[in-house]
Design a protein around this motif. Structure first.
Motif, PDB file in Angstrom:
ATOM      1  N   ALA A 187       0.267  48.351  48.790  1.00 50.57           N
ATOM      2  CA  ALA A 187       0.084  48.670  47.370  1.00 50.57           C
ATOM      3  C   ALA A 187      -0.726  49.949  47.218  1.00 50.57           C
ATOM      4  CB  ALA A 187      -0.602  47.513  46.654  1.00 50.57           C
ATOM      5  N   SER A 220       1.379  53.013  48.045  1.00 55.26           N
ATOM      6  CA  SER A 220       2.310  53.536  47.039  1.00 55.26           C
ATOM      7  C   SER A 220       1.569  54.065  45.810  1.00 55.26           C
ATOM      8  CB  SER A 220       3.387  52.518  46.662  1.00 55.26           C
ATOM      9  OG  SER A 220       2.866  51.271  46.411  1.00 55.26           O
ATOM     10  N   PHE A 221       0.296  53.690  45.655  1.00 55.62           N
ATOM     11  CA  PHE A 221      -0.507  54.338  44.618  1.00 55.62           C
ATOM     12  C   PHE A 221      -0.763  55.785  44.982  1.00 55.62           C
ATOM     13  CE2 PHE A 221      -2.167  50.371  42.705  1.00 55.62           C
ATOM     14  CZ  PHE A 221      -1.971  50.752  41.408  1.00 55.62           C
ATOM     15  N   ALA A 222      -1.227  55.968  46.225  1.00 59.15           N
ATOM     16  CA  ALA A 222      -1.656  57.291  46.649  1.00 59.15           C
ATOM     17  C   ALA A 222      -0.469  58.211  46.868  1.00 59.15           C
ATOM     18  CB  ALA A 222      -2.498  57.184  47.917  1.00 59.15           C
ATOM     19  N   PRO A 271       3.265  58.489  45.704  1.00 59.71           N
ATOM     20  CA  PRO A 271       4.410  58.010  44.913  1.00 59.71           C
ATOM     21  C   PRO A 271       5.736  58.145  45.660  1.00 59.71           C
ATOM     22  CG  PRO A 271       2.992  59.414  43.602  1.00 59.71           C
ATOM     23  CD  PRO A 271       2.498  59.510  45.007  1.00 59.71           C
ATOM     24  N   SER A 322       7.785  54.536  48.084  1.00 58.89           N
ATOM     25  CA  SER A 322       7.969  53.533  47.040  1.00 58.89           C
ATOM     26  C   SER A 322       7.715  52.144  47.604  1.00 58.89           C
ATOM     27  CB  SER A 322       9.375  53.617  46.476  1.00 58.89           C
ATOM     28  OG  SER A 322      10.274  53.141  47.446  1.00 58.89           O
ATOM     29  N   ARG A 323       7.760  51.155  46.705  1.00 61.89           N
ATOM     30  CA  ARG A 323       7.499  49.783  47.171  1.00 61.89           C
ATOM     31  C   ARG A 323       8.594  49.316  48.124  1.00 61.89           C
ATOM     32  NH1 ARG A 323       9.378  46.091  42.054  1.00 61.89           N
ATOM     33  NH2 ARG A 323      11.392  47.065  41.889  1.00 61.89           N
ATOM     34  N   PHE A 349      -6.390  63.149  42.561  1.00 62.55           N
ATOM     35  CA  PHE A 349      -5.693  62.343  41.566  1.00 62.55           C
ATOM     36  C   PHE A 349      -6.542  62.130  40.321  1.00 62.55           C
ATOM     37  CE2 PHE A 349      -2.930  61.178  45.019  1.00 62.55           C
ATOM     38  CZ  PHE A 349      -1.721  61.094  44.373  1.00 62.55           C
ATOM     39  N   LYS A 397      12.016  51.099  38.812  1.00 65.30           N
ATOM     40  CA  LYS A 397      12.337  52.207  37.912  1.00 65.30           C
ATOM     41  C   LYS A 397      13.785  52.650  37.991  1.00 65.30           C
ATOM     42  CE  LYS A 397      10.619  55.726  41.075  1.00 65.30           C
ATOM     43  NZ  LYS A 397       9.572  56.705  41.330  1.00 65.30           N
ATOM     44  N   GLU A 421       2.432  56.790  38.563  1.00 70.92           N
ATOM     45  CA  GLU A 421       3.419  55.725  38.378  1.00 70.92           C
ATOM     46  C   GLU A 421       3.263  54.667  39.468  1.00 70.92           C
ATOM     47  OE1 GLU A 421       7.389  56.399  39.834  1.00 70.92           O
ATOM     48  OE2 GLU A 421       6.956  58.527  39.992  1.00 70.92           O
ATOM     49  N   PHE A 422       3.635  53.455  39.126  1.00 72.34           N
ATOM     50  CA  PHE A 422       3.577  52.373  40.103  1.00 72.34           C
ATOM     51  C   PHE A 422       4.627  51.335  39.755  1.00 72.34           C
ATOM     52  CE2 PHE A 422       1.902  48.521  42.101  1.00 72.34           C
ATOM     53  CZ  PHE A 422       1.642  49.008  43.375  1.00 72.34           C
ATOM     54  N   GLU A 423       5.314  50.837  40.783  1.00 69.18           N
ATOM     55  CA  GLU A 423       6.283  49.763  40.573  1.00 69.18           C
ATOM     56  C   GLU A 423       5.688  48.458  41.084  1.00 69.18           C
ATOM     57  OE1 GLU A 423      10.674  51.075  41.383  1.00 69.18           O
ATOM     58  OE2 GLU A 423       9.381  52.057  42.808  1.00 69.18           O
ATOM     59  N   ALA A 443       5.300  44.858  42.594  1.00 66.40           N
ATOM     60  CA  ALA A 443       6.070  44.058  43.547  1.00 66.40           C
ATOM     61  C   ALA A 443       5.764  42.573  43.426  1.00 66.40           C
ATOM     62  CB  ALA A 443       5.804  44.538  44.972  1.00 66.40           C
ATOM     63  N   GLN A 470      -0.197  42.260  41.317  1.00 70.98           N
ATOM     64  CA  GLN A 470      -0.314  43.716  41.277  1.00 70.98           C
ATOM     65  C   GLN A 470      -0.355  44.276  39.863  1.00 70.98           C
ATOM     66  OE1 GLN A 470       2.690  45.438  43.734  1.00 70.98           O
ATOM     67  NE2 GLN A 470       1.656  44.894  45.630  1.00 70.98           N
ATOM     68  N   GLN A 518      -3.944  44.846  39.123  1.00 70.91           N
ATOM     69  CA  GLN A 518      -4.416  45.794  40.134  1.00 70.91           C
ATOM     70  C   GLN A 518      -3.949  47.205  39.801  1.00 70.91           C
ATOM     71  OE1 GLN A 518      -2.838  45.039  44.022  1.00 70.91           O
ATOM     72  NE2 GLN A 518      -4.372  46.263  45.061  1.00 70.91           N
ATOM     73  N   ASN A 556      -6.344  50.168  38.730  1.00 69.06           N
ATOM     74  CA  ASN A 556      -6.450  51.340  39.601  1.00 69.06           C
ATOM     75  C   ASN A 556      -6.314  52.626  38.804  1.00 69.06           C
ATOM     76  OD1 ASN A 556      -6.985  50.284  42.050  1.00 69.06           O
ATOM     77  ND2 ASN A 556      -5.075  50.874  43.022  1.00 69.06           N
ATOM     78  N   PHE A 557      -5.336  52.666  37.907  1.00 73.40           N
ATOM     79  CA  PHE A 557      -5.153  53.864  37.089  1.00 73.40           C
ATOM     80  C   PHE A 557      -6.358  54.066  36.177  1.00 73.40           C
ATOM     81  CE2 PHE A 557      -0.417  53.375  37.802  1.00 73.40           C
ATOM     82  CZ  PHE A 557      -0.328  54.503  38.602  1.00 73.40           C
TER      83      PHE A 557
END
Lengths: 365, 332
Positions: free
Chosen positions: A320, A323-325, A327, A330-331, B20, B35, B61-63, B65, B69, B72, B76-77
């Motif tokens: 997790a 994929s934050f750090a 992009p 991806s997951r 970031f 997405k 961006e975050f997908e 799972a 999450q 989370q 985080n953002f």
């Protein structure tokens, strides 16, 4: 499995080989990362740092591990009885029903009554959902793999129906029950604030993790220190011989499945009472299936399962953060990395065994 | 040596993180569908990309799972100072509520759900209004008097689509039959084009000659099966008319892309407003698509009737029942 073992020292067997497999898995995963144009070393570092480099990371790792320990133990108990229970997902999902019914309907009672009742209800609901396939296997010969996976879908359909029509408050869009406002299981963050005045980062880790420890000890004790455990292992090793020993395999199959389902059901305690405080759609989120990999990797031994569950927790949380750090990763990439670890540590577990055996044979000569 | 390596790695990692941390950069958390679901999430992704292309501001961006999450990702953002943070989908409501309370200085937005906090903008759509109009078009285009509806997962949101659609069909053909089916009970129901196609064939064998898909990726199979079997179909969320030109009657538009774009833009311009935005026909939040691909399918008479109904819905002369109000639908 046992006859595949060669003449390797124990430390190689349970130490070097898993580490080597993990290393190769990470190496291949690194190549994949390289192909999509990221620095694999940096990616590994972010994963590791995100998982174990902070209190927050540890919180998530242990939270995931809690779920995986429950589902992993569930698979292992059935496995010792020679049964492949792949219905952990459905059993955990269905168990959420028990946890939610008790949690929501007995809100007026104090926690020392509600929490044990809710835990018991989770165990019973999970056990019931595994008992049916167990019964069908024992009495009707319906194959457990087929029935348990079908029960995953039956459970999913039933839960959607119940959450939509019973639990969901009118006018609310989200497919979930209302919040449990009475007793729930405290998170470490709340404990830190209330009893020690320490501000911990917000993570889903809650006291259920201790329940996981208890479950680990329970399974170990059950399998290797009780008559029932002996009978379970006897049936798993050789059902014909077990009959001669005066064991009724039918009875053991049903009991083992019920215990297995009860263990999977404990996952609902973590999610419904510990983290979400409500009954959610698909809250099991695949942990039931991860439990299979965890049990295989942990060689169906409680201690091995703890380590395997921690490893998967690390991969989930580290993934997790990665994929934050990044992009670009991806997951789905994270799933690839996790899959590679399963491939090398589970399926190709003995790939390097002959080579190592040859090397050690030479050294000894 | 190793120590030095580790230190360098740590330094890069820290630099990567600090790069970031920037104020007023928007972030979006996609729902489990991902997405690239050709539907809801992808529409929002397109809105974000449009914002990026126009403003040159990168977004986080975050997908998701798994369930854990959600919080989370949003947290985080928030930790990194992103604002506004957009949560896609009703399932994120609890997480948004929790995190938005802890970060009162940051701005949040949620699509498809209401979170009542002073720093949250809630964007909801009146899907029943758009579905009503495509239902009318379906009713008028149908020769057999039987039309179909294929939903994704059986959740209230999809029933709202189905209920609006059925009301629209009945408004133009009171004796019309509406066959409603859902694809499944797990998340897989949003991405199962094969099953969607099979359900469509089943509905066609019962006489349906127009089928409305409100099922995410599953809808692609519905559109395909309808095109192959000589029936008309209706797309959803984005304009899907181009997928099978001349065989897709229209698409029920739900402009989540515009909504996301507007939130990001308002965040950048300092014009962000908290509160509820209910986007219906009047706000152009929902509607039906007419372009070169389906021009020939919509007769002047049909277009006139739909436009009149649109005006009447906006003025309040026609009241479209919202399934969510009482969990009931007045027509079947």
């Amino acid at each position: 499995m046992a006859n595949a073992r060669g003449e390797l020292p124990t430390w190689v067997d349970i130490g070097l080989i898993p580490l080597l497999n993990l290393f190769i898995a990470l190496l291949v995963a690194g190549l994949v990362v390289l192909i999509i144009g990221e620095n694999p070393l940096e990616a590994m570092w972010i994963m590791l740092k995100g998982a174990v480099g902070s209190i927050k990371g540890w919180g998530y790792v242990l939270y995931y591990a809690t779920n995986f320990i429950f589902t992993g133990l569930a698979v292992s108990v059935a496995f010792h009885a020679g049964l492949f229970n792949i219905g952990g997902e459905g059993q955990a999902y269905f168990a959420g029903l028990g946890a939610a019914i008790v949690g929501l309907s007995l809100e007026f009672l104090p926690w020392p009554i509600v929490i044990p009742l809710a835990i018991l209800a989770s165990i019973l609901f999970g056990a019931f959902w595994a008992w049916i396939p167990g019964y069908l296997q024992a009495k009707r010969g319906s194959h457990i793999v087929i029935t348990t996976i079908m029960f995953n879908f039956i459970g999913a359909s039933l839960m959607v129906y119940l959450i939509n029509n019973w639990f969901r408050p009118v006018g609310k869009m989200a497919v979930e029950s209302r919040e449990i406002t009475g007793a729930y299981i405290l998170s470490f963050r709340e404990i830190g604030l209330q009893f020690f005045g320490v501000r911990l980062p917000s993570t889903p880790l809650n006291l259920t993790v201790f329940l996981a420890v208890i479950a680990v000890v329970f399974v170990w004790y059950l399998l290797w220190r009780t008559k029932l455990g002996y009978e379970i292992r006897a049936v798993g090793a050789n059902p014909e011989a077990a009959i001669y020993a005066g064991i009724k395999p039918d009875r053991i199959i049903i009991i083992a499945m019920a215990i297995s389902g009860g263990l999977a059901g404990l996952m609902a305690v973590n999610e419904v009472l510990g983290v979400q405080h409500r009954l959610l759609l698909e809250f099991a989120g695949g942990a039931g299936f991860v439990g299979i990999a965890v049990a295989l990797m942990g060689r169906s031994h409680p201690v091995g399962i703890v380590f395997a569950a921690m490893l998967f927790g690390l991969l989930y949380q580290g993934g997790a953060e990665l994929s934050f750090a990044k992009p670009l990763i991806s997951r789905d990439m994270i799933v690839v990395i996790q899959g590679l670890v399963i491939l090398f540590m589970g399926a190709l577990e003995y790939a390097f065994r002959p080579t190592l055996a040859a090397i050690f044979a030479n050294v000894e000569d | 040596m190793i120590k030095k390596l580790l230190a360098t790695a740590a330094l890069t990692a820290i630099m990567a993180v600090s790069a970031f941390a920037a104020d007023d950069k928007p972030a979006i958390v996609f729902d489990i569908g991902g997405k690239f679901d050709k539907s809801f999430n992808e529409s929002m992704f397109n809105g974000s990309e449009k914002f990026k292309a126009e403003s040159g501001v990168a977004y986080g961006e975050f997908e998701i799972a798994n369930e854990a999450q959600r919080e989370q990702a949003i947290r985080n953002f928030a930790d990194q100072g992103y604002s506004p943070i957009i949560a896609a989908g009703f399932a994120q409501a609890a997480a948004v509520e929790k995190v938005a309370k802890e970060y009162p200085d940051l701005k949040f937005a949620i699509v498809d759900m209401v979170v009542d906090l002073p720093n949250v903008q809630s964007i909801v759509f009146k899907e029943q209004e758009g579905s009503y109009l495509v239902g009318m078009l379906a009713g008028m285009a149908s020769k057999s008097g039987t039309v179909g509806f294929v939903g994704g997962m059986d959740i209230p949101l999809i029933r709202r689509f189905g209920c609006g659609y059925a009301q629209g069909v009945k408004a133009v053909k009171a004796d019309a039959k509406v066959i409603q089916n859902m694809t499944g009970d797990t998340g897989a129901a949003w991405n199962d084009p094969v099953k969607g196609g099979e359900i469509t064939k089943g509905q066609m064998s019962q006489g349906a000659d127009v089928v409305f898909a409100a099922a995410g990726g599953t809808g692609l199979g519905v559109l395909q099966a309808a095109a192959d079997g000589g029936a008309l179909s209706i797309g959803v969320d984005a304009n899907q008319n181009h997928l099978h030109p001349g065989k897709v009657l229209t698409s029920m538009l739900k402009r989540v892309d515009v909504a996301v774009y507007n939130v990001m833009k308002s965040g950048k311009d300092g014009a962000f407003k908290p509160g509820i935005q209910a986007l219906g026909l009047a706000e152009d939040g929902v509607g039906y698509a007419v372009d070169d691909n389906n021009k020939a399918l919509i007769t002047a008479e049909m277009a006139a009737a739909a436009e009149k109904a649109k005006t009447d819905i906006i003025s309040g002369a026609i009241k479209v029942h919202d399934y969510m109000e009482d969990n009931k639908c007045p027509v079947e």
